[in-house]
Enzyme design. Sequence first.
Site, PDB file in Angstrom:
ATOM      1  N   HIS A  21       3.900  31.064 -24.897  1.00 41.31           N
ATOM      2  CA  HIS A  21       3.150  30.678 -25.965  1.00 41.31           C
ATOM      3  C   HIS A  21       1.781  31.373 -25.536  1.00 41.31           C
ATOM      4  O   HIS A  21       1.250  31.741 -24.389  1.00 41.31           O
ATOM      5  CB  HIS A  21       2.808  29.443 -26.434  1.00 41.31           C
ATOM      6  CG  HIS A  21       2.093  28.509 -25.233  1.00 41.31           C
ATOM      7  ND1 HIS A  21       0.886  28.368 -25.001  1.00 41.31           N
ATOM      8  CD2 HIS A  21       2.583  27.824 -24.105  1.00 41.31           C
ATOM      9  CE1 HIS A  21       0.313  27.534 -24.314  1.00 41.31           C
ATOM     10  NE2 HIS A  21       1.401  27.292 -23.576  1.00 41.31           N
ATOM     11  N   CYS A  22       0.897  31.774 -26.441  1.00 48.15           N
ATOM     12  CA  CYS A  22      -0.639  32.049 -26.389  1.00 48.15           C
ATOM     13  C   CYS A  22      -1.713  31.020 -26.549  1.00 48.15           C
ATOM     14  O   CYS A  22      -1.165  29.883 -27.132  1.00 48.15           O
ATOM     15  CB  CYS A  22      -0.621  33.441 -26.834  1.00 48.15           C
ATOM     16  SG  CYS A  22      -0.593  33.554 -28.669  1.00 48.15           S
ATOM     17  N   VAL A  23      -2.811  31.453 -27.238  1.00 46.52           N
ATOM     18  CA  VAL A  23      -3.713  30.400 -27.530  1.00 46.52           C
ATOM     19  C   VAL A  23      -3.472  29.773 -28.920  1.00 46.52           C
ATOM     20  O   VAL A  23      -3.627  28.765 -29.252  1.00 46.52           O
ATOM     21  CB  VAL A  23      -4.963  31.061 -27.617  1.00 46.52           C
ATOM     22  CG1 VAL A  23      -6.053  30.187 -28.206  1.00 46.52           C
ATOM     23  CG2 VAL A  23      -5.688  31.757 -26.357  1.00 46.52           C
TER      24      VAL A  23
ATOM     25  N   ARG B  31      -0.118  30.747 -30.770  1.00 45.53           N
ATOM     26  CA  ARG B  31       1.317  31.217 -31.291  1.00 45.53           C
ATOM     27  C   ARG B  31       2.253  31.040 -30.174  1.00 45.53           C
ATOM     28  O   ARG B  31       2.280  31.036 -29.188  1.00 45.53           O
ATOM     29  CB  ARG B  31       1.304  32.906 -31.676  1.00 45.53           C
ATOM     30  CG  ARG B  31       0.516  32.897 -32.871  1.00 45.53           C
ATOM     31  CD  ARG B  31       0.341  34.715 -32.944  1.00 45.53           C
ATOM     32  NE  ARG B  31      -0.633  35.181 -32.076  1.00 45.53           N
ATOM     33  CZ  ARG B  31      -0.869  36.277 -31.732  1.00 45.53           C
ATOM     34  NH1 ARG B  31      -0.027  37.147 -32.083  1.00 45.53           N
ATOM     35  NH2 ARG B  31      -1.827  36.630 -30.625  1.00 45.53           N
TER      36      ARG B  31
END
Length: 471
Positions: free
Chosen positions: A25-27, A29
């Site tokens: 995951h990113c910030v 999504r």
Amino acid sequence: MDIRKQTEEIVQALGGKENVSAATHCVTRLRLALHDESKVDQKALESIDVVKGSFSTNGQFQVVIGQGTVNKVYKEFVDITGVGEASKDEVKKAAESNLNPLQRAIKTLADIFIPILPAIVTAGLLMGINNLLTGPGIFYDEQSVIDVHTEWSDIASIINLIANTAFVFLPGLIGWSAAKRFGGSELLGIVLGLMLVHPDLLNAWGYAEAQEDGAVETWKFFGLEIEKVGYQGQVLPVLVAAFVLAKVEQFLSKRVSDAFHMLIVPPITLLLTGFVTFVAIGPVTFAIGNFLTNGFVGIFDAVPALGGLIYGGLYAPLVITGMHHTFLAVDFQLIATIGGTFLWPMVALSNIAQGSAAFAMMLATKDEKLKGLALTSSISAWLGITEPAMFGVNLRFRYPFFAAMIGSAIAGIIITIAGVKAPSIGVGGIPAFFSIMAEYWPIFFLGMGIVLVVPFVITFLIAKVKMRKEA
């Protein structure tokens, strides 16, 4: 909010845990590699409260959750699917199995150019500031700021030097990124790139004039006569050379013991690649690059309206396929050859158009969840990041996406006919005017007005008509 329950619903909508290959995951999504994206139930997925949108790009399926909440969802997602936590690079590698050869080639270019974009975009913004200080007629009639306030001239000179550095040493940046992508030494990639712009070589920007004067120096060896020409601003020579460098280094590394690695592998790798580059790779790719650029410029010169219509209108679909990354190389080549790119200004306007369509959906819809997503994604698009607006809102309803394409195409025609250029790739969206040559500001602002108004009006009217029919 029952995060566990909603995460289970997400997994089910993705085709079950058996369909998940890797996850990170990113910030905002979840970034997933799926075995078969056709098993995803898009409608069920986006009906889940915690999900704000989803899209597929470069073989990855991404689920927009939101800052903070995505960490909780990811923790439950890993526990439910049993895939284990993965890094972004691991997910990228897992996702590559979903790509066809063309998509892999496009992704390779993206992997090379995206890491160097911060330096290029920063250079574009600084060039814009330099334009404000040195452009005549912006603040004073037929005079620039530094003409009226001479004390600012040295500051403008320093800003210009800082701005130009990324482009002067562009082969060094590409050499680093390309060598890393192809599996070679990043340090050798940097040296290779800088070697192509060494001060002892004739500057590529003065090559045509020097050739006419017969003043191009040469190396003579083994019956060959090689021109001592640099490759400032060029893309193809360093891309191909970095690929060769990586392969030579890998070949030697497998056959030389660790005890002699430092003494043998780097020197021979750089020496062989350097000779091959100056003898064959450089001249051939330089000619190919100029041929392609001249062809591209010729088409836009001959039928500018058609070029603006096609590129301005179809840039957004290119983003969906990921093919827009291939045009970064074209932008760099145009900047090196004709001193500016007429493609990037259309990209900036396409960003704004997608934001305007999403903003219209925010005002038209009564769905509170969609309102929040449309507002944040439209602001993001107006600042140059279009994926949330495109994938989270516009493509979902289709007509906002097409409305944005129409507005972008109209603006593309107008600014292309007027010959609008940017001296570099800069900040996208509304701040883009800073990176446009100052003499083109009035027509660019006209184009900006079109992409703000046309997509908004079309989207808003269609949305209202559809809502009346549904009511």
